[in-house]
Scaffold this active site. Structure first.
Site, PDB file in Angstrom:
ATOM      1  CE  LYS A  82       1.765   0.304  -6.984  1.00  0.00           C
ATOM      2  NZ  LYS A  82       2.086  -0.974  -6.332  1.00  0.00           N
ATOM      3  CB  SER A 120      -0.043  -0.974  -2.433  1.00  0.00           C
ATOM      4  OG  SER A 120      -0.177  -0.507  -3.739  1.00  0.00           O
TER       5      SER A 120
END
Lengths: 348, 348, 348, 348
Positions: free
Chosen positions: D146, D213
């Site tokens: 992330k 992401s």
């Protein structure tokens, strides 16, 4: 949550006096709107810590009525209702805001959108209203509900259809029957006309104080009654009116006038500061026009008419009031005239 | 098209006098909005038949400025501008609506959103305004533009980025530079400050009469100037104001007052009937709040803030006017203050 | 249009031999999808110029079956069918692709989704199939239809509801009754079971060659029958199979095998080049699961399950074939088993 | 949560051995996706009760990497990773799945998408990989991250733009710089080429094991390294490959083959049952075509290309595997070639 926590920490609101929380969250207001759940869990956690209760106990004690959809200028917000003390022993000269809550019995999927739901809703509304010691049904200005939609399986749905009585356990019919139930309870609708066939068909039957949304998975409808009562104290009063269509900004001025807030073009900042809650319902007119001109909300397969009409209604109210924390809801079957709907305002 | 065809068939409008068509169509207003194209082709076909011209000739003769997005209560509609006769030989005492059109030279992708676009836009606006014989720039009340966005390939885009001067050939920058160009032309913005770096950054530079959208694939910007002129006749006039935010409904009353339409709370039906065009631009405030409260339009990955803000702006204007045929547009970089934008009204 | 114009200009296709155009356009496939209309008008204009006909005459002569929705990897494309010469005087040993078109009579809103629509659809399908001189119904491999949805007013809708027989004049029921009609015509469905109540309820009744979409505003259903016939020549044949769910990629290999295209893991480029049309229908399984696991397509109020399922189906076919010009359609009521649907392929 | 609770209640998984949870939730995967938060809170509550810890302590102890977007056939699901015991004292002959987690230092908004983020990411990836006692970087098959996006105010954004170095603190650049950082750490990318200018421009620089992401509001990037190690036991192994485009289903067979799962057309049910995790990343090809044909994902202003490409990728994998619990992610800047991306599979 931060604003509420601050009020609790400073003692301006006591956790054990909170009876209801109404609020708008920022999801789509549809089936896959998880913001209501996220908000409710956060509220439960905040209150559970302060009340030293389990979160499940909190949700049995406080009514949380969270509604998704803060389209456009509408600001996500919570209205937290706290009640101090008991009903007065004797009536006052002035009426003040009174709040009561109740629940229907659980419904079967087959009952939703039909007479069984209407009658049970009416029974609960009457009971809660009576508990507030109102002078009459005219003292009730807002019945905020979450209509039940008990889950039905694919097979139940198919069996009902084959049995000639297709299920109506959807948002449209649960809202519609609930609103008719409110109208029956308050004398707005003749019970004899409140038949299965009338639901979503006899549009002249409507309540001017109902404000119903429906929640898939809910087995019992939740009912919150807001009225003015001589047996309640405090500095708040509620009034209502009916918007004749989604653009009917004149009704805002009329309702405020009943609350003693009078102005020529726009309310002053001081007047706006007296307003503590604005609750409105209207809809994309199902006949396809507004003020004589075509609108395209009902033919949009990209974005639901529920979202567009909440956005439009919110902007109309916010521009009239200069305040964007307004509780707007939409699809207003049997809530006021087609296209329009009820508007209730609570003010100091 | 049926309304326009009827006017043409009854001789109320002559096809050879039509100079421009502005209108709102019901698409999403974005890249995959095909309603503008469908509407323009239908207009071309209608006019081509009556003018006995090829459709391509029609589109060179008439300016079609179609804008997608009639969210909420906004009704799809067309404003068709026809011009009869020539400019008057001598000035009248009264000023009347005057319209002129022009085009910039073709732009390269590298020029968009930079000084080259600003300067060329300013040049064309000045030229068209002068052709209308206005007394001064103060007579210009609306510059309606489609900003160019010449197509750039994946490779051109990459090369520009690697060259240290990334392309700005997108809707945001084409609108922004166009609006600054209008401001420079009309003396609202000091040309020395209208630099590459100022675009989308020096938000205090803005025009109060620009109304720009941008169209991917367009190589030359289209410019339409609406002014009041002593050398034009007819029964129409135009005025403008600046909405300070998307809820600023008071500006509506001010602009109407300048057009001689005065009222206390809401205009009468007769007054509304005098209005023939309402053109407004505002936006979801990029700072994330409206009137001090959070809005969620800019964090929505389901529906663009452009759609929500058009819906909100349209509802604000429609509720103030009682009229839903309003031309609303959004994203208003360098158009009035952040969050707000220009409002122009044409009335009899 | 440019590809078609080139073929016409080079004489590879003759405008006067074109009988049908099937295609996918890039809209949302719903009510506000204007890409079908834009594409059809462009096709009409292209053909009208070459045939020296009025555009309206072109649309009476050629069937245009344009379907919106090229989600994900699906590429917008047209399949243009041209027919040269007449049916052969005597049967050949080999069967070749044959195409015929027909129209039902106009329907009233009350007939849609009921037995009247089923029977009339069946009549037309039988008639068109017979005109192709097929050996039997087993030679019919695809019945591509646009189901009628005659417009109904708000008042008609209300009156039907009050009369106890609510209108079914929507996309769901028009597709469903049309597919049952095809099944009845081709002996797949016992006509005695094809009752009003069976529509959208008796899911075991289905056709394995129907491919129906429905079009609001259409008064007569359009029917295109694709079969193999001994009386037709050319180098094309068609075969079909039934996908048992939306992921059933094995059916692709089976259908190709029937067309003489055999491979172990993936077809070669030469084999793919023989394929000229892929037509598939499947859907988000209405029971809420695919291969035993939950899917969320039916609870999504941001994007329709029709769009997600077209996207998924298109990706499944494109990855199996290495070809993205696939005609995918969705909501497949009474088209094959729940969740699945028919797949037809035309190849050289 | 119910499946996890059952495993915990039956002792098949021990709460104190859980180190990481990867999962797909059913939101839009964008800024207003609240399903990740709702799921994470529910996980924290479940684990907090069983570990008798505060929920905040749980979220410091376990890495939760929840990714929104289960479009189409993809089923919402969780992969829960538990680690028993310590690293082996001596290497085994066989390598087994090893997992390690780490965090970068907090980033300033100015650092995101630039060399500072690349270098710090590379440092952490190297450190975590080393802690797993791998033989070399070739043993690392998945780096799930992330990427940080520290919040920036409207004023910071404007100041950075005026300072000539516009912020890149958005999802695109955080993903891109993170992936380059992974590539640098694992020897896939020459550190000298990993410059500010290379980010989102030098597309030939990419990692074949990164899966990043980015999360608005996150100040430190989270890093999870999945490798095969001789110092770890258990019955799991991981392998990876690179999909050359979003339809590249052949890579699935290659990766499974490396895991000892060989088949001709489709894996058997027993083979599918050995698969415990499928992690893939691909994207709507930014050049606008797939396999030589136009796709329309990048021009869609109704639904993001991220949603369409996840839907398409999920359908491709699910049809190849017969399994819909696949972790698909999209926008794959510097993750494999343009349009494609890495695929990692964990199997018994």
């Amino acid at each position: 949550m931060s604003g509420l926590c601050e009020l609790l920490d400073h003692g301006e609101v006591r956790a054990d006096e909170i009876v209801a929380v109404l609020g708008k969250t920022e999801g789509n207001g549809g089936r896959n709107d998880f913001t209501r759940e996220l908000c409710q869990r956060s509220l439960c956690r905040v209150l559970a810590e302060r009340l030293r209760l389990d979160q499940d106990e909190v949700s049995r004690r406080v009514v949380f009525s969270l509604s998704g959809g803060t389209e456009g200028v509408v600001s996500p917000h919570l209205c937290v209702f706290a009640r101090t003390g008991e009903a007065l022993p004797a009536p006052r000269a002035d009426k003040r805001l009174a709040i009561g809550v109740g629940w229907t019995r659980p419904f079967s999927p087959q009952e939703i959108g039909r007479r069984a739901q209407i009658e049970e809703t009416a029974r609960v509304v009457r009971e809660v209203a009576a508990s507030l010691c109102v002078d009459g049904t005219g003292d009730v200005h807002l019945v905020q509900m979450k209509g039940a939609i008990p889950p039905a399986t694919f097979e139940q749905t198919r069996a009902a259809r084959r049995g000639g009585s297709p299920l109506r356990s959807d948002m449209v019919h649960s809202r519609a029957a609930s609103a008719i139930g409110v109208g029956v309870a308050l004398g707005e609708i003749d019970p004899a006309l409140a038949t299965d066939d009338a639901v979503c068909s006899s549009w002249d039957l409507h309540s001017s104080v109902a404000s119903v949304s429906a929640k898939p998975g809910l087995e019992r409808s939740e009912v919150m009654v807001f009225a003015n009562s001589r047996f309640w104290a405090g500095d708040l009063r509620i009034e209502h009116g009916v918007m004749r269509d989604i653009l009917d900004v004149d009704t805002v001025a009329q309702v405020l006038s009943r609350l003693g807030i009078e102005y020529s073009t726009r309310p002053s900042e001081e007047q706006v500061a007296r307003i503590v809650g604005v609750f409105a319902k209207a809809e994309a007119d199902p006949r396809g026009t507004v003020r004589g001109r075509r609108h395209v909300m009902l033919d949009d397969d990209d974005v639901s008419d529920t979202r567009w009409s909440r956005c439009a209604l919110g902007a109309v109210l916010a521009s009239a009031l200069g305040e964007t924390a307004v509780y707007v809801s939409t699809r207003a079957e049997h809530h006021g005239p087609l296209g329009g709907g009820p508007l209730a305002i609570i003010a100091r």
